[in-house]
Design a protein around this motif. Structure first.
Motif, PDB file in Angstrom:
ATOM      1  N   GLY A 350       0.773  -1.223   0.000  1.00 46.01           N
ATOM      2  CA  GLY A 350       0.000   0.000   0.000  1.00 46.01           C
ATOM      3  C   GLY A 350       0.805   1.274   0.000  1.00 46.01           C
ATOM      4  N   TYR A 351       2.060   1.208   0.460  1.00 44.26           N
ATOM      5  CA  TYR A 351       2.901   2.406   0.516  1.00 44.26           C
ATOM      6  C   TYR A 351       3.880   2.479  -0.655  1.00 44.26           C
ATOM      7  CZ  TYR A 351       1.265   2.481   5.371  1.00 44.26           C
ATOM      8  OH  TYR A 351       0.492   2.497   6.497  1.00 44.26           O
ATOM      9  N   ARG A 352       3.618   1.693  -1.686  1.00 42.37           N
ATOM     10  CA  ARG A 352       4.590   1.547  -2.771  1.00 42.37           C
ATOM     11  C   ARG A 352       4.960   2.880  -3.409  1.00 42.37           C
ATOM     12  NH1 ARG A 352      -0.274  -0.386  -4.006  1.00 42.37           N
ATOM     13  NH2 ARG A 352      -1.414   0.410  -5.823  1.00 42.37           N
ATOM     14  N   LYS A 353       4.003   3.784  -3.550  1.00 35.89           N
ATOM     15  CA  LYS A 353       4.305   5.042  -4.226  1.00 35.89           C
ATOM     16  C   LYS A 353       5.246   5.910  -3.396  1.00 35.89           C
ATOM     17  CE  LYS A 353       0.211   5.005  -7.127  1.00 35.89           C
ATOM     18  NZ  LYS A 353      -1.069   5.636  -7.480  1.00 35.89           N
ATOM     19  N   LYS A 354       5.132   5.821  -2.089  1.00 31.53           N
ATOM     20  CA  LYS A 354       6.085   6.529  -1.229  1.00 31.53           C
ATOM     21  C   LYS A 354       7.484   5.969  -1.424  1.00 31.53           C
ATOM     22  CE  LYS A 354       3.432   8.325   2.652  1.00 31.53           C
ATOM     23  NZ  LYS A 354       3.389   8.421   4.125  1.00 31.53           N
ATOM     24  N   TYR A 355       7.588   4.643  -1.487  1.00 38.78           N
ATOM     25  CA  TYR A 355       8.906   4.024  -1.617  1.00 38.78           C
ATOM     26  C   TYR A 355       9.540   4.318  -2.964  1.00 38.78           C
ATOM     27  CZ  TYR A 355       7.358   1.512   2.556  1.00 38.78           C
ATOM     28  OH  TYR A 355       6.904   1.205   3.816  1.00 38.78           O
ATOM     29  N   PHE A 356       8.745   4.281  -4.021  1.00 40.31           N
ATOM     30  CA  PHE A 356       9.292   4.617  -5.337  1.00 40.31           C
ATOM     31  C   PHE A 356       9.732   6.080  -5.383  1.00 40.31           C
ATOM     32  CE2 PHE A 356       7.035   0.761  -6.951  1.00 40.31           C
ATOM     33  CZ  PHE A 356       8.129   0.169  -7.568  1.00 40.31           C
ATOM     34  N   ARG A 357       8.983   6.953  -4.735  1.00 40.96           N
ATOM     35  CA  ARG A 357       9.392   8.358  -4.685  1.00 40.96           C
ATOM     36  C   ARG A 357      10.719   8.500  -3.958  1.00 40.96           C
ATOM     37  NH1 ARG A 357       5.584  10.569  -1.484  1.00 40.96           N
ATOM     38  NH2 ARG A 357       6.909  11.010   0.307  1.00 40.96           N
ATOM     39  N   ALA A 358      10.877   7.780  -2.841  1.00 39.53           N
ATOM     40  CA  ALA A 358      12.123   7.854  -2.080  1.00 39.53           C
ATOM     41  C   ALA A 358      13.298   7.346  -2.907  1.00 39.53           C
ATOM     42  CB  ALA A 358      11.997   7.050  -0.786  1.00 39.53           C
ATOM     43  N   ILE A 359      13.109   6.240  -3.622  1.00 33.82           N
ATOM     44  CA  ILE A 359      14.175   5.715  -4.482  1.00 33.82           C
ATOM     45  C   ILE A 359      14.548   6.742  -5.540  1.00 33.82           C
ATOM     46  CG2 ILE A 359      14.733   3.979  -6.221  1.00 33.82           C
ATOM     47  CD1 ILE A 359      12.965   2.009  -4.608  1.00 33.82           C
ATOM     48  N   SER A 360      13.544   7.326  -6.160  1.00 29.90           N
ATOM     49  CA  SER A 360      13.780   8.322  -7.199  1.00 29.90           C
ATOM     50  C   SER A 360      14.575   9.501  -6.660  1.00 29.90           C
ATOM     51  CB  SER A 360      12.431   8.805  -7.765  1.00 29.90           C
ATOM     52  OG  SER A 360      12.600   9.883  -8.649  1.00 29.90           O
ATOM     53  N   ARG A 361      14.176   9.998  -5.498  1.00 32.06           N
ATOM     54  CA  ARG A 361      14.831  11.186  -4.948  1.00 32.06           C
ATOM     55  C   ARG A 361      16.239  10.873  -4.437  1.00 32.06           C
ATOM     56  NH1 ARG A 361      10.032  14.764  -1.999  1.00 32.06           N
ATOM     57  NH2 ARG A 361       9.122  15.465  -3.980  1.00 32.06           N
ATOM     58  N   LEU A 362      16.415   9.741  -3.778  1.00 34.06           N
ATOM     59  CA  LEU A 362      17.746   9.384  -3.284  1.00 34.06           C
ATOM     60  C   LEU A 362      18.700   9.127  -4.451  1.00 34.06           C
ATOM     61  CD1 LEU A 362      16.809   7.077  -0.277  1.00 34.06           C
ATOM     62  CD2 LEU A 362      17.928   9.319  -0.152  1.00 34.06           C
ATOM     63  N   THR A 363      18.192   8.553  -5.529  1.00 31.25           N
ATOM     64  CA  THR A 363      19.036   8.332  -6.698  1.00 31.25           C
ATOM     65  C   THR A 363      19.488   9.662  -7.294  1.00 31.25           C
ATOM     66  OG1 THR A 363      17.948   6.222  -7.193  1.00 31.25           O
ATOM     67  CG2 THR A 363      19.114   7.304  -8.998  1.00 31.25           C
ATOM     68  N   ALA A 364      18.578  10.633  -7.356  1.00 30.36           N
ATOM     69  CA  ALA A 364      18.955  11.963  -7.846  1.00 30.36           C
ATOM     70  C   ALA A 364      20.010  12.593  -6.942  1.00 30.36           C
ATOM     71  CB  ALA A 364      17.714  12.860  -7.918  1.00 30.36           C
TER      72      ALA A 364
END
Length: 375
Positions: A350-364
């Protein structure tokens, strides 16, 4: 072409302040040594777009020509911002989107705006642009994440929060997330009070307002609250791919421990922590203080990055990632790459979109840190 263009990420350079609290002589500061107290008045005063979005405007948002919804969003929000302007308070020409005047004068349908779309399509850029474009004094408009809003209620109390925000012309809520049934009721009630007081509300999220709570908890008992909240907003869909990674070089692989340590000691204002220790420390500091915990930090250096052990830890890490991204703090790490932080179960939950956002931002942020190594 994507939007916003990848170049701004390359232009941002970490700030290098003077000596910072917690820094030992001849070495970097440890985030694990910081547990700041944040006064309630600071929480209110800091409800403005963060540094990363301090200079964004509608005219420097570059829509992807393959995604017409992006250009349409700019047009719609520009009109929305213009509708919030007009003569000074009391003037007959003043247009208030939410105030419940005589029924005959009220426009039909929802009068708030809700930006829906995946991570990295520029929703925060547009929301911050709306804040900047709205003709109101700084103290008459507020900008904060959903978490920051709930933290403000915790710090001030519900009634004081209503009183504090009721005098605002505009409230912008970024990353609107209802991950907890209690928050569903809390925010729905708060927005209802603010709407009645004439406050315009704009929000972003990765989930359509009619689907808030879907896949996160048994929503049957709260469906009425969710639907009532949805009625306040006009959904504005923004399609597209994550601009943070389209057309950019692949994020650097994790470095070895010695490199991370060397950079931490060579970079003024850097922090240096073992990743497991930092995760443990986050459990002892309220998420409302994570921003203050990063005050004065020019770069975060971490050793031993590994998959997070549980969902509570993962959600705390998401908040920290958001605060670092807002402040444009590069992250240099050893261990596992950031796209391995969260388990498959988490990424499908259920929190997948939060986790994908975190991955995206940390990668940047990892990409931004590459210059620290090469410099």
């Amino acid at each position: 072409m994507c939007h916003p263009p990848p170049q701004p990420l390359q232009r941002h350079r970490p700030r290098h302040p003077g000596p910072i609290a917690g820094r030992t002589a001849g070495g970097p500061v440890a985030l694990t040594s910081r547990a700041p107290h944040v006064p309630a008045d600071r929480l209110v005063a800091e409800m403005v777009p963060p540094p990363r979005f301090g200079s964004v405007r509608f005219d420097n948002y570059i829509p992807d020509p393959n995604q017409p919804s992006q250009a349409q969003a700019v047009t719609t929000l520009g009109t929305f911002a213009a509708g919030l302007g007009g003569p000074a308070a009391g003037g007959t020409g003043r247009k208030r989107w939410f105030r419940r005047e005589a029924k005959a004068a009220a426009p039909a349908g929802p009068r708030g705006v809700y930006l829906d779309g995946g991570y990295g399509v520029g929703k925060t850029h547009l929301l911050a642009s709306l804040w900047h474009a709205t003709a109101a004094a700084r103290e008459q408009k507020a900008f904060g994440t959903f978490v920051e809003l709930t933290n403000l209620v915790g710090a001030l109390g519900f009634q004081q929060t209503v009183q504090t925000l009721s005098g605002h012309k505009l409230l912008c809520i970024d990353e609107f997330e209802l991950d907890d049934p209690g928050d569903t009721v809390l925010v729905s009630t708060l927005l209802g009070k603010l709407v009645d007081a004439g406050v315009t509300v704009a929000a972003t999220s990765n989930t359509l307002p009619g689907k808030l709570g879907e896949g996160r908890f048994a929503a049957a008992d709260f469906l009425r609250e969710i639907q009532g909240l949805s009625a306040h907003f006009h959904p504005l869909r923004i399609d597209g791919e994550d601009y943070r990674h389209r057309g950019l070089p692949q994020a650097p692989s994790p470095y070895d421990d010695d490199t991370v340590k060397r950079v931490a000691h060579a970079t003024d204002g850097a922090s240096y922590d073992a990743f497991p220790d930092l995760l443990d420390h986050l459990s002892k500091v309220h998420p409302s203080r994570y921003g203050a915990m990063c005050d004065g930090i020019s770069a975060v250096c971490l050793t031993g990055v590994a998959p997070v052990p549980d969902q509570s830890t993962a959600l705390r890490l998401v908040v920290l990632a958001d605060r670092l991204y807002d402040r444009e703090v590069p992250v240099l790490a050893s261990g596992r790459p950031f796209d391995e932080l969260f388990s498959e179960e988490m990424l499908n939950g259920g929190y997948r979109k939060k986790y994908f956002r975190a991955i995206s931002r940390l990668t940047a942020l990892a990409r931004d840190a590459k210059g620290l190594v090469e410099g």
